[in-house]
Design an enzyme around this catalytic site. Structure first.
Site, PDB file in Angstrom:
ATOM      1  N   ASP A 167      66.858  69.935  63.904  1.00 28.80           N
ATOM      2  CA  ASP A 167      67.087  68.860  62.953  1.00 28.80           C
ATOM      3  C   ASP A 167      65.672  68.727  62.279  1.00 28.80           C
ATOM      4  O   ASP A 167      65.786  68.336  61.051  1.00 28.80           O
ATOM      5  CB  ASP A 167      67.178  67.639  63.850  1.00 28.80           C
TER       6      ASP A 167
ATOM      7  N   SER B  79      70.150  61.113  62.259  1.00 28.52           N
ATOM      8  CA  SER B  79      69.325  59.892  61.910  1.00 28.52           C
ATOM      9  C   SER B  79      68.093  59.671  62.562  1.00 28.52           C
ATOM     10  O   SER B  79      67.067  59.238  61.657  1.00 28.52           O
ATOM     11  CB  SER B  79      70.081  58.740  61.930  1.00 28.52           C
TER      12      SER B  79
HETATM   13  C1  GLA Z   1      70.748  67.201  68.841  1.00 30.03           C
HETATM   14  C2  GLA Z   1      69.170  67.776  69.138  1.00 30.03           C
HETATM   15  C3  GLA Z   1      69.121  69.260  68.336  1.00 30.03           C
HETATM   16  C4  GLA Z   1      70.276  70.111  68.901  1.00 30.03           C
HETATM   17  C5  GLA Z   1      71.783  69.647  68.585  1.00 30.03           C
HETATM   18  C6  GLA Z   1      72.760  70.345  69.428  1.00 30.03           C
HETATM   19  O1  GLA Z   1      70.942  67.146  67.456  1.00 30.03           O
HETATM   20  O2  GLA Z   1      68.356  67.146  68.554  1.00 30.03           O
HETATM   21  O3  GLA Z   1      67.980  69.865  68.908  1.00 30.03           O
HETATM   22  O4  GLA Z   1      69.943  70.547  70.286  1.00 30.03           O
HETATM   23  O5  GLA Z   1      71.499  68.266  69.355  1.00 30.03           O
HETATM   24  O6  GLA Z   1      73.003  71.692  68.655  1.00 30.03           O
END
Ligand code: GLA
Length: 453
Positions: A205, A161
């Protein structure tokens, strides 16, 4: 409005009608707060990750999928450089700040930090001239954010989010400044912008939030090539299956320290391996070295202080205590094996070998739980219950861990049975309620349209 509805059909498919009602009520909220007139609508989706957890900041491989749950941002530019933000959810109080290249952070956990980060990052890029920016300076905005359930990205559930909010903000700022950016460039900027809040996350993300395509996962190689470009490829999700998301209801709070400690363990592994393999910078560099060779050079645990005494520094990592035991061997093993699993999953998806995909998801969960230690009792219960349903290909936690969601690949015909079985089993074992919903892989972030409110 009719044009808007067409746009919503493209984004949400069958869900467009319900979304129209959500959009309309947000328009009314905007008008009430900021007055009538034209307003731009931006959106950015949350995500799950099919496989490839905690590999991104190690320059590894990931395979995320965008949700059709998103963050909406209604915005109108201002000429005085002030950002005024409100949220349809009363828990998130209105905030304001001035755009500059050094925006003071709000207290840790404050939602406006996800707007301050991108506003500062965009302004810095322009003022340092570090990239060729066509367009004007970042302007202020009047903004209203809508990410309430059931359409918003659930918060603290490991489905990103915070990145969705960062991306929606960045896309809006860039749009009003007249910047024309490719999705990948914007994704990199947004991941830098998120370091503003102190977590040393990777780029997954933000890439999926911007580059997602309907019905597809996104294969992303998190190691840039010589030109600084990232390799991405849309991967169709398997026909005949639904990707179901099971939200455990366990919210991760204050996991930044735990997260940064995992990053530290990986960096410690690289620093130690560099003694025999000069020139390596990330765990990705040793993907083709036998594990036994690596293992012999990696201690089970070591502290930042002990590494420093050997002259090894781990770089900027807020909130990692000097004496915290970094579980270097197990953490590196997770990353090393996980990268292989992502590539194997790609191959298995390509040959429609869903059983193989499922076993890889199961193995990934075991590795995340035992080696990386990011699972919880609740997430384990969900994976076990999910696998009990006939035909389920595999199940694993998704996202950073320490709560949040589990995903499973479920044959379409079994979805109802799956939902009933997992829901009951979870409540029986934990006394909690799981929220189970399908991941309808949606498109990436952008400007949805401009309306008069
Ligand atoms: C979080 C981080 C991502 C990634 C995930 C684990 O979402 O923001 O960049 O490292 O954890 O895969």
């Amino acid at each position: 409005m009719e044009q808007l509805l067409d746009g919503l059909v493209e984004i949400y498919g069958n869900g467009a009608g319900e979304q129209m009602a959500r959009y309309r009520s947000t328009f009314a909220g905007f008008r009430e707060r900021y007055g009538p007139g034209p307003v731009h609508i931006f959106r950015a989706p949350g995500r799950v990750n099919l496989i490839g957890e905690h590999t991104d900041y190690n320059h590894g491989y990931v395979l995320p999928v965008a949700l059709d749950r998103d963050v909406l941002l209604l915005a109108r530019p201002r000429s005085d450089g002030q950002v005024r933000l409100a949220n349809v959810e009363a828990d998130f109080e209105a905030r304001s700040f001035a755009v500059s290249d050094a925006i003071p952070a709000a207290p840790s956990g404050d939602w406006s930090n996800y707007a301050r980060g991108p506003a500062q990052e965009l302004t810095r890029l322009r003022s340092t001239g570090s990239v060729q920016v066509q367009g004007g300076p970042v302007s202020g905005i009047d903004g209203l954010v809508s990410a309430a359930p059931p359409f918003g990205v659930p918060r603290g559930a490991g489905v990103s989010s915070s990145s969705a909010l960062t991306v929606a903000m960045a896309v809006a700022f860039a749009h009003f400044a007249g910047w024309e950016w490719e999705g990948a460039e914007m994704a990199r900027l947004c991941s830098d912008a998120e370091w503003y809040v102190g977590t040393r996350g990777g780029i997954m993300d933000q890439f999926i939030a911007l580059l997602a395509q309907r019905g597809h996962a996104l294969f992303l190689d998190c190691r840039p090539d010589a030109d600084g470009e990232f390799r991405t490829r849309p991967i169709p999700l398997p026909a005949g299956y639904r990707l179901l998301v099971m939200d455990s209801g366990v919210r991760h709070t204050n996991t930044r320290n735990e997260f940064n400690q995992r990053v530290a363990a990986c960096r410690a592994g690289v620093a130690l391996l560099r003694q025999s393999m000069p020139g390596i910078t990330h765990l990705r560099d040793v993907e083709n070295v036998e594990w036994a060779t690596l293992e012999s050079q990696l201690p089970e645990a070591v502290s930042v202080a002990a590494l420093r005494a050997e002259g090894l520094e781990l770089g900027d990592l807020p909130n990692v205590p000097d004496d915290a035991p970094l579980r270097v061997r197990a953490c590196c093993r997770h990353v090393w094996t996980e990268n292989r699993r992502v590539l194997d999953t790609l191959e298995a998806l390509g040959s429609d070998d869903i059983r193989r995909v499922g076993s890889l998801l199961d193995e990934a969960h075991a590795s995340a739980a035992e080696d990386y230690r990011i699972s919880t009792a609740e997430l384990d219960v969900l994976t076990v219950a999910a696998r009990e349903v006939d035909g389920v290909a595999g199940a694993r936690l998704t996202g950073a861990g320490w709560g949040g969601c589990v995903i499973a690949l479920v044959p379409e015909a079994q979805v109802a049975e799956f939902t009933a079985h997992v829901g009951q089993a979870y409540t029986r074992e934990t006394g909690r309620e799981a929220t189970i919903f399908p991941c309808s892989a949606g498109p990436g972030a952008g400007l949805v349209g401009v309306v008069d409110v």
